[in-house]
Design a protein around this motif. Structure first.
Motif, PDB file in Angstrom:
ATOM      1  N   GLY A  66      41.310  -7.582 -25.029  1.00 33.08           N
ATOM      2  CA  GLY A  66      40.315  -7.801 -26.082  1.00 33.08           C
ATOM      3  C   GLY A  66      40.085  -9.206 -26.020  1.00 33.08           C
ATOM      4  O   GLY A  66      40.569 -10.251 -24.885  1.00 33.08           O
ATOM      5  N   TYR A  67      39.524 -10.210 -26.910  1.00 34.76           N
ATOM      6  CA  TYR A  67      39.280 -11.507 -27.026  1.00 34.76           C
ATOM      7  C   TYR A  67      39.463 -12.113 -28.265  1.00 34.76           C
ATOM      8  O   TYR A  67      38.835 -11.462 -29.261  1.00 34.76           O
ATOM      9  CB  TYR A  67      37.886 -11.626 -26.317  1.00 34.76           C
ATOM     10  CG  TYR A  67      37.451 -12.873 -26.417  1.00 34.76           C
ATOM     11  CD1 TYR A  67      37.773 -14.048 -25.664  1.00 34.76           C
ATOM     12  CD2 TYR A  67      36.616 -13.461 -27.274  1.00 34.76           C
ATOM     13  CE1 TYR A  67      37.509 -15.082 -25.520  1.00 34.76           C
ATOM     14  CE2 TYR A  67      35.923 -14.728 -27.171  1.00 34.76           C
ATOM     15  CZ  TYR A  67      36.360 -15.875 -26.544  1.00 34.76           C
ATOM     16  OH  TYR A  67      36.037 -16.713 -26.415  1.00 34.76           O
ATOM     17  N   VAL A  68      40.110 -13.028 -28.357  1.00 34.92           N
ATOM     18  CA  VAL A  68      40.285 -13.763 -29.774  1.00 34.92           C
ATOM     19  C   VAL A  68      39.908 -15.016 -29.279  1.00 34.92           C
ATOM     20  O   VAL A  68      40.468 -16.097 -28.861  1.00 34.92           O
ATOM     21  CB  VAL A  68      41.494 -13.858 -30.240  1.00 34.92           C
ATOM     22  CG1 VAL A  68      41.534 -14.564 -31.546  1.00 34.92           C
ATOM     23  CG2 VAL A  68      42.126 -12.606 -30.440  1.00 34.92           C
ATOM     24  N   GLY A  69      38.445 -15.458 -29.844  1.00 31.04           N
ATOM     25  CA  GLY A  69      37.764 -16.855 -29.657  1.00 31.04           C
ATOM     26  C   GLY A  69      37.804 -17.921 -30.836  1.00 31.04           C
ATOM     27  O   GLY A  69      38.055 -17.189 -31.891  1.00 31.04           O
ATOM     28  N   ARG A  70      37.140 -18.911 -30.625  1.00 34.15           N
ATOM     29  CA  ARG A  70      36.907 -19.753 -31.735  1.00 34.15           C
ATOM     30  C   ARG A  70      36.073 -19.254 -32.728  1.00 34.15           C
ATOM     31  O   ARG A  70      36.050 -19.498 -33.919  1.00 34.15           O
ATOM     32  CB  ARG A  70      36.735 -21.148 -31.297  1.00 34.15           C
ATOM     33  CG  ARG A  70      37.783 -22.134 -30.627  1.00 34.15           C
ATOM     34  CD  ARG A  70      37.674 -23.385 -30.458  1.00 34.15           C
ATOM     35  NE  ARG A  70      36.487 -23.687 -29.644  1.00 34.15           N
ATOM     36  CZ  ARG A  70      35.980 -24.687 -29.205  1.00 34.15           C
ATOM     37  NH1 ARG A  70      36.392 -25.705 -29.883  1.00 34.15           N
ATOM     38  NH2 ARG A  70      34.865 -24.751 -28.330  1.00 34.15           N
ATOM     39  N   GLU A  71      34.836 -18.574 -32.142  1.00 33.81           N
ATOM     40  CA  GLU A  71      33.977 -17.728 -33.162  1.00 33.81           C
ATOM     41  C   GLU A  71      34.254 -16.617 -33.169  1.00 33.81           C
ATOM     42  O   GLU A  71      34.523 -15.903 -33.988  1.00 33.81           O
ATOM     43  CB  GLU A  71      32.716 -18.353 -32.447  1.00 33.81           C
ATOM     44  CG  GLU A  71      32.542 -19.806 -32.511  1.00 33.81           C
ATOM     45  CD  GLU A  71      32.136 -20.436 -33.770  1.00 33.81           C
ATOM     46  OE1 GLU A  71      31.783 -19.554 -34.789  1.00 33.81           O
ATOM     47  OE2 GLU A  71      32.353 -21.564 -33.919  1.00 33.81           O
ATOM     48  N   GLY A  72      33.954 -15.880 -31.974  1.00 30.04           N
ATOM     49  CA  GLY A  72      34.016 -14.372 -31.919  1.00 30.04           C
ATOM     50  C   GLY A  72      35.134 -13.797 -31.539  1.00 30.04           C
ATOM     51  O   GLY A  72      36.165 -14.410 -31.346  1.00 30.04           O
ATOM     52  N   LYS A  73      35.338 -12.530 -31.539  1.00 24.95           N
ATOM     53  CA  LYS A  73      36.350 -11.817 -31.301  1.00 24.95           C
ATOM     54  C   LYS A  73      35.894 -10.183 -30.963  1.00 24.95           C
ATOM     55  O   LYS A  73      34.814  -9.724 -31.375  1.00 24.95           O
ATOM     56  CB  LYS A  73      37.307 -11.726 -32.378  1.00 24.95           C
ATOM     57  CG  LYS A  73      36.659 -10.938 -33.632  1.00 24.95           C
ATOM     58  CD  LYS A  73      37.637 -10.851 -34.779  1.00 24.95           C
ATOM     59  CE  LYS A  73      37.311 -10.016 -36.079  1.00 24.95           C
ATOM     60  NZ  LYS A  73      36.057 -10.296 -36.718  1.00 24.95           N
ATOM     61  N   THR A  74      36.801  -9.633 -29.908  1.00 22.75           N
ATOM     62  CA  THR A  74      36.405  -8.374 -29.752  1.00 22.75           C
ATOM     63  C   THR A  74      37.928  -7.540 -29.608  1.00 22.75           C
ATOM     64  O   THR A  74      38.844  -8.386 -29.324  1.00 22.75           O
ATOM     65  CB  THR A  74      35.878  -8.015 -28.443  1.00 22.75           C
ATOM     66  OG1 THR A  74      36.710  -8.720 -27.306  1.00 22.75           O
ATOM     67  CG2 THR A  74      34.428  -8.525 -28.392  1.00 22.75           C
ATOM     68  N   VAL A  75      37.879  -6.373 -29.954  1.00 24.25           N
ATOM     69  CA  VAL A  75      39.000  -5.534 -29.969  1.00 24.25           C
ATOM     70  C   VAL A  75      38.798  -4.815 -28.692  1.00 24.25           C
ATOM     71  O   VAL A  75      37.899  -4.029 -28.349  1.00 24.25           O
ATOM     72  CB  VAL A  75      39.319  -4.498 -31.167  1.00 24.25           C
ATOM     73  CG1 VAL A  75      40.356  -3.440 -30.796  1.00 24.25           C
ATOM     74  CG2 VAL A  75      39.471  -5.363 -32.437  1.00 24.25           C
TER      75      VAL A  75
END
Ligand SMILES: O=c1ccn([C@H]2C[C@H](O)[C@@H](COP(=O)(O)OP(=O)(O)OP(=O)(O)O)O2)c(=O)[nH]1
Length: 169
Positions: free
Chosen positions: A39-48
C-alpha cells in the motif's frame, strides 16, 4: 465519560445480548484477509494495497479438540500480519469517539489486534490489524474485540474514504 455497554449496543448492528458487556460491546470476527501487495501512505494521497481473503476450513479439518465446535468455519492462521474484518456495522454517534480493545484471550494466545481512532459520524464495518505470533485457530463469529464509546467534543464529523465501508456487501 465512557458510556455503558447498553448505550454502545444502540449503535452496533446486529448485536445479541451476550455481546453486551458492562462498559462496551463485543465485536465478532467476520473475515480474515492477507495483504498481497504494498500500500502507500503519502503526504497527500494513500492507497490500501490489494488483499486476498483467507478461506476458513471446516472445524473437522483442524486438529480435533474439545473446544472446536463441529461444523464451525475456522481460520487456521500461521504467524504473520492479517486484516480482520468485524462482522458488525458500527455507527459512532455525534458527541462521541470510539476506542476498540482486543479480547484478552487473543493476547493470551500470542495474538494482538491493533486499532485506530473511531471518529464521530463514522458508519461502516471496520477493520483491524491482527498480529499472530504463534499459530492460532479463530472461529468466524467468535467475539474478538470490544468497542467502547466516550463522550467527546469534535471538529466536524467523519467524511473520509472509509465512510460506509462494506455496508453494501
Ligand atoms: O481500528 C480501527 C479504527 C477506525 N476504523 C474506522 C473508523 C474511523 O473513523 C475510520 C477512519 O479512520 P482514520 O480517520 O484513522 O483513517 P485515515 O487513514 O485517516 O483515512 P481517511 O482520511 O480517509 O479517513 O476507520 C477502523 O475501521 N478500524
Amino acid at each position: 465519560m465512557f458510556r455503558s455497554g447498553s448505550f454502545v449496543a444502540e449503535h452496533i448492528d446486529p448485536v445479541t445480548d451476550d455481546q453486551v458487556q458492562p462498559n462496551g460491546v463485543d465485536l465478532t470476527l467476520g473475515d480474515v484477509l492477507e495483504p498481497a501487495a504494498p500500500g502507500y501512505v503519502g503526504r497527500e494521497g494513500k492507497t490500501v494495497g490489494a488483499r486476498e481473503s483467507i478461506s476458513p476450513v471446516d472445524a473437522g479439518d483442524v486438529d480435533a479438540d474439545d473446544d472446536v465446535v463441529s461444523g464451525a468455519d475456522v481460520f487456521a492462521l500461521d504467524p504473520g500480519g492479517y486484516i480482520l474484518q468485524y462482522a458488525e456495522t458500527i455507527a459512532i454517534p455525534d458527541g462521541h469517539v470510539g476506542f476498540l480493545y482486543p479480547r484478552s484471550t487473543l493476547m493470551r494466545n500470542s495474538c494482538m489486534l491493533n486499532t485506530a481512532v473511531w471518529d464521530a459520524g463514522y458508519e461502516g464495518r471496520g477493520e483491524g490489524l491482527l498480529q499472530v505470533h504463534h499459530p492460532v485457530r479463530l472461529e468466524r463469529g467468535a467475539r474478538v474485540a470490544q468497542l467502547v464509546l466516550a463522550e467527546a467534543d469534535h471538529a466536524g464529523v467523519y467524511d473520509g474514504d472509509y465512510q460506509r465501508e462494506r455496508l453494501e456487501e
